[in-house]
Design a protein around this motif. Structure first.
Motif, PDB file in Angstrom:
ATOM      1  N   ASP A 272       6.344 -49.742 -47.685  1.00  0.00           N
ATOM      2  CA  ASP A 272       5.370 -48.938 -47.230  1.00  0.00           C
ATOM      3  C   ASP A 272       4.246 -49.634 -46.732  1.00  0.00           C
ATOM      4  N   GLY A 273       4.647 -50.937 -46.065  1.00  0.00           N
ATOM      5  CA  GLY A 273       3.520 -51.773 -45.428  1.00  0.00           C
ATOM      6  C   GLY A 273       3.292 -51.460 -44.275  1.00  0.00           C
ATOM      7  N   THR A 274       2.292 -52.257 -43.632  1.00  0.00           N
ATOM      8  CA  THR A 274       1.600 -51.818 -42.275  1.00  0.00           C
ATOM      9  C   THR A 274       1.496 -53.005 -41.385  1.00  0.00           C
ATOM     10  N   GLU A 323      -0.112 -50.950 -23.512  1.00  0.00           N
ATOM     11  CA  GLU A 323       0.480 -50.272 -24.623  1.00  0.00           C
ATOM     12  C   GLU A 323       1.931 -49.771 -24.435  1.00  0.00           C
ATOM     13  N   GLN A 324       2.541 -49.637 -23.439  1.00  0.00           N
ATOM     14  CA  GLN A 324       3.803 -49.179 -23.327  1.00  0.00           C
ATOM     15  C   GLN A 324       4.983 -50.437 -23.837  1.00  0.00           C
ATOM     16  N   ARG A 325       4.604 -51.514 -23.159  1.00  0.00           N
ATOM     17  CA  ARG A 325       5.460 -52.577 -23.375  1.00  0.00           C
ATOM     18  C   ARG A 325       4.948 -53.160 -24.873  1.00  0.00           C
ATOM     19  N   LEU A 326       4.097 -53.012 -25.263  1.00  0.00           N
ATOM     20  CA  LEU A 326       3.719 -53.316 -26.824  1.00  0.00           C
ATOM     21  C   LEU A 326       4.572 -52.307 -27.575  1.00  0.00           C
ATOM     22  N   ARG A 327       4.624 -51.156 -27.355  1.00  0.00           N
ATOM     23  CA  ARG A 327       5.401 -50.106 -28.245  1.00  0.00           C
ATOM     24  C   ARG A 327       6.823 -50.495 -27.985  1.00  0.00           C
ATOM     25  N   LYS A 328       7.342 -51.029 -26.846  1.00  0.00           N
ATOM     26  CA  LYS A 328       8.734 -51.127 -26.653  1.00  0.00           C
ATOM     27  C   LYS A 328       8.865 -52.468 -27.505  1.00  0.00           C
ATOM     28  N   LEU A 329       8.037 -53.402 -27.481  1.00  0.00           N
ATOM     29  CA  LEU A 329       8.288 -54.676 -28.590  1.00  0.00           C
ATOM     30  C   LEU A 329       8.297 -54.432 -29.838  1.00  0.00           C
ATOM     31  N   MET A 330       7.646 -53.621 -30.400  1.00  0.00           N
ATOM     32  CA  MET A 330       7.292 -53.279 -31.805  1.00  0.00           C
ATOM     33  C   MET A 330       8.484 -52.293 -32.361  1.00  0.00           C
ATOM     34  N   GLY A 334      11.265 -54.793 -32.371  1.00  0.00           N
ATOM     35  CA  GLY A 334      10.993 -55.137 -33.921  1.00  0.00           C
ATOM     36  C   GLY A 334      11.443 -54.372 -34.857  1.00  0.00           C
ATOM     37  N   GLY A 335      11.839 -52.963 -34.619  1.00  0.00           N
ATOM     38  CA  GLY A 335      12.404 -52.371 -35.505  1.00  0.00           C
ATOM     39  C   GLY A 335      11.540 -51.169 -36.253  1.00  0.00           C
ATOM     40  N   PHE A 336      10.288 -51.336 -35.887  1.00  0.00           N
ATOM     41  CA  PHE A 336       9.335 -50.279 -36.496  1.00  0.00           C
ATOM     42  C   PHE A 336       9.547 -49.052 -36.025  1.00  0.00           C
ATOM     43  N   ARG A 337       9.534 -48.117 -36.914  1.00  0.00           N
ATOM     44  CA  ARG A 337       9.502 -46.487 -36.723  1.00  0.00           C
ATOM     45  C   ARG A 337       8.312 -45.674 -36.177  1.00  0.00           C
ATOM     46  N   GLN A 338       7.044 -46.341 -36.564  1.00  0.00           N
ATOM     47  CA  GLN A 338       5.890 -45.531 -36.073  1.00  0.00           C
ATOM     48  C   GLN A 338       5.019 -46.768 -35.367  1.00  0.00           C
ATOM     49  N   ALA A 342      -4.642 -46.871 -32.800  1.00  0.00           N
ATOM     50  CA  ALA A 342      -5.551 -46.416 -34.263  1.00  0.00           C
ATOM     51  C   ALA A 342      -7.180 -46.565 -33.766  1.00  0.00           C
ATOM     52  N   ALA A 343      -7.353 -47.504 -32.849  1.00  0.00           N
ATOM     53  CA  ALA A 343      -8.916 -47.695 -32.443  1.00  0.00           C
ATOM     54  C   ALA A 343      -8.832 -48.346 -31.245  1.00  0.00           C
ATOM     55  N   GLU A 344     -10.105 -48.577 -30.585  1.00  0.00           N
ATOM     56  CA  GLU A 344     -10.231 -49.500 -29.377  1.00  0.00           C
ATOM     57  C   GLU A 344     -11.720 -49.716 -29.180  1.00  0.00           C
ATOM     58  N   THR A 345     -12.087 -50.773 -28.439  1.00  0.00           N
ATOM     59  CA  THR A 345     -13.417 -51.383 -28.005  1.00  0.00           C
ATOM     60  C   THR A 345     -13.343 -51.536 -26.695  1.00  0.00           C
ATOM     61  N   PRO A 346     -14.273 -51.814 -26.024  1.00  0.00           N
ATOM     62  CA  PRO A 346     -14.231 -52.274 -24.555  1.00  0.00           C
ATOM     63  C   PRO A 346     -13.260 -53.703 -24.409  1.00  0.00           C
ATOM     64  N   PHE A 347     -13.131 -54.271 -25.495  1.00  0.00           N
ATOM     65  CA  PHE A 347     -12.262 -55.451 -25.193  1.00  0.00           C
ATOM     66  C   PHE A 347     -10.783 -55.371 -25.844  1.00  0.00           C
ATOM     67  N   ASN A 348     -10.684 -54.795 -27.059  1.00  0.00           N
ATOM     68  CA  ASN A 348      -9.232 -54.520 -27.525  1.00  0.00           C
ATOM     69  C   ASN A 348      -8.754 -53.366 -27.825  1.00  0.00           C
ATOM     70  N   MET A 349      -7.496 -53.302 -27.908  1.00  0.00           N
ATOM     71  CA  MET A 349      -6.692 -52.129 -28.687  1.00  0.00           C
ATOM     72  C   MET A 349      -6.163 -52.352 -29.969  1.00  0.00           C
ATOM     73  N   ILE A 350      -6.293 -51.453 -30.860  1.00  0.00           N
ATOM     74  CA  ILE A 350      -5.782 -51.853 -32.017  1.00  0.00           C
ATOM     75  C   ILE A 350      -4.684 -50.891 -32.342  1.00  0.00           C
ATOM     76  N   PHE A 351      -3.765 -51.267 -32.948  1.00  0.00           N
ATOM     77  CA  PHE A 351      -2.385 -50.525 -33.095  1.00  0.00           C
ATOM     78  C   PHE A 351      -2.008 -50.697 -34.487  1.00  0.00           C
ATOM     79  N   GLU A 352      -1.294 -49.456 -34.994  1.00  0.00           N
ATOM     80  CA  GLU A 352      -0.857 -49.512 -36.148  1.00  0.00           C
ATOM     81  C   GLU A 352       0.682 -49.288 -36.186  1.00  0.00           C
ATOM     82  N   ALA A 353       1.636 -50.161 -36.795  1.00  0.00           N
ATOM     83  CA  ALA A 353       3.160 -50.157 -36.679  1.00  0.00           C
ATOM     84  C   ALA A 353       3.322 -50.039 -38.205  1.00  0.00           C
ATOM     85  N   ARG A 354       4.536 -48.898 -38.391  1.00  0.00           N
ATOM     86  CA  ARG A 354       4.965 -48.806 -39.789  1.00  0.00           C
ATOM     87  C   ARG A 354       6.292 -48.760 -39.625  1.00  0.00           C
ATOM     88  N   PRO A 355       6.886 -49.063 -40.682  1.00  0.00           N
ATOM     89  CA  PRO A 355       8.479 -49.311 -40.897  1.00  0.00           C
ATOM     90  C   PRO A 355       8.934 -47.891 -40.750  1.00  0.00           C
TER      91      PRO A 355
END
Length: 355
Positions: A272-274, A323-330, A334-338, A342-355
């Motif tokens: 149930d990790g993140t 985002e799309q390349r990162l989604r494919k990678l994860m 990587g085997g993540f299902r979700q 989750a959030a963003e700033t002018p400099f960053n994107m924050i993603f949540e990946a779940r098993p």
């Protein structure tokens, strides 16, 4: 319209290009003058209006140099000038970004990164011709300091207050006691910040650069943090398989084997990790990123991110992976299902990946 060697030159377009060039030349020259940070000039100006002589006296510097520096900084909009009193000062926003290490953006830290880019210029020319890479540890130490300072400001402003709460159920786990890995932790700024905010959880910072891990240990000790430890390890081979949270802060795109790092994170998490992935903000196409932030990231990526990955025959995702390349990678690699932003700033994107 003017003609040069039988070529028709649009005068308006030429003027526009030269305006941009003059702006860039001024920025390039002024980048060197961010020595005002090391000399304490910005901090002395924060909250006070000072003449060049007064500022020089406060900082044990020479008035003639300080006077010229102040004029440059005022021309660039980094310092305010009051003509009637012939004094200079920082407004609140300038002070927050130039004189406060806990401000929203640490501009002198960013310019430390720029300093390294000039240091590696000769190596970059060679790399362009040979296709070789350059290890992170081969850069000037100013890169490590600048990277820590620039990103630490963003983490300080957002990590605990908004990024972690944007992840499903993570704050509750951290409050009651969780096990967290910060992979690619560098000097440990993000690790230490989380450890301070959540004293009942245990944190381990992981990085393959041994000098950075040494610095991270020193930083944690100086901060009195006892619930964080640090280890030298690769992103695909660190120990442990029971983490509640694994985080990558602005580092996955640099790695030689980002797919392997994603798979290792998936294996090391509890069921149930993140996994939290923080990456430079970017669209999915070059056209999406032709803006001031994209310009900065493409430049740093050319001289730092891409060569660090190529040094170990990596895929060289670059800082503007999208985002799309990162989604494919994860997910695909990587085997993540979700996977979600989750959030963003002018400099960053924050993603949540779940098993």
């Amino acid at each position: 319209m003017i003609y040069i060697f039988d070529m028709a030159i649009d005068e308006d377009k030429l003027a526009s290009l030269l305006d941009k060039a003059v702006t860039d030349l001024g920025a390039s020259v002024s980048a060197v003058l961010l020595i005002g940070d090391e000399l304490g000039l910005y901090k002395a100006l924060a909250g006070e209006r000072l003449s060049p002589a007064e500022l020089a006296g406060r900082t044990a510097t020479t008035e003639r140099y300080v006077r010229e520096w102040l004029a440059n900084q005022a021309a660039g909009g980094y310092v305010e000038y009051d003509p009637p009193s012939d004094t200079y000062y920082l407004n609140d926003e300038q002070a927050a970004c130039l004189a406060d290490p806990n401000g929203p953006v640490d501009l002198p830290g960013a310019y430390k990164v720029v300093q390294d880019l000039f240091e590696v210029r000769a190596r970059a020319i060679e790399n362009f011709r040979t296709g070789n890479g350059m290890e992170w540890g081969d850069h000037d130490p100013c890169l490590f300091e600048g990277t820590e300072r620039f990103f630490r400001a963003g983490y300080h402003a957002n990590l605990v207050s908004s990024w972690l709460p944007a992840l499903d159920g993570i704050v509750k786990k951290l409050e009651t006691g969780a096990r967290v890995a910060d992979v690619g932790c560098g000097h440990g700024a993000s690790t230490i910040l989380m450890a301070q905010a959540f004293p009942d959880s245990q944190f381990v910072g992981i990085d393959y650069h041994d000098e950075s891990i040494k610095t991270a240990c020193e930083r944690a000790a100086a901060a009195g943090v006892t619930n964080a430890s640090f280890e030298v390890a690769d992103a695909t081979s660190y120990q442990g398989d029971d983490y509640d949270l694994i985080a990558f802060f602005d580092c996955l795109h640099d790695m030689a084997d980002p797919s392997g790092a994603a798979r290792r994170a998936r294996q090391a998490l509890k069921p149930d990790g993140t996994c939290m992935l923080v990456e430079p903000i970017a669209g999915d196409s070059v056209a999406d990123n032709l803006n001031p932030v994209g310009r900065v990231y493409y430049g740093a990526s050319t001289l730092v991110c891409v060569p660090v990955s190529l040094a170990r025959q990596g895929p060289a995702l670059g800082a503007q992976a999208g985002e799309q390349r990162l989604r494919k990678l994860m997910v695909d690699d990587g085997g993540f299902r979700q996977f979600r932003r989750a959030a963003e700033t002018p400099f960053n994107m924050i993603f949540e990946a779940r098993p």
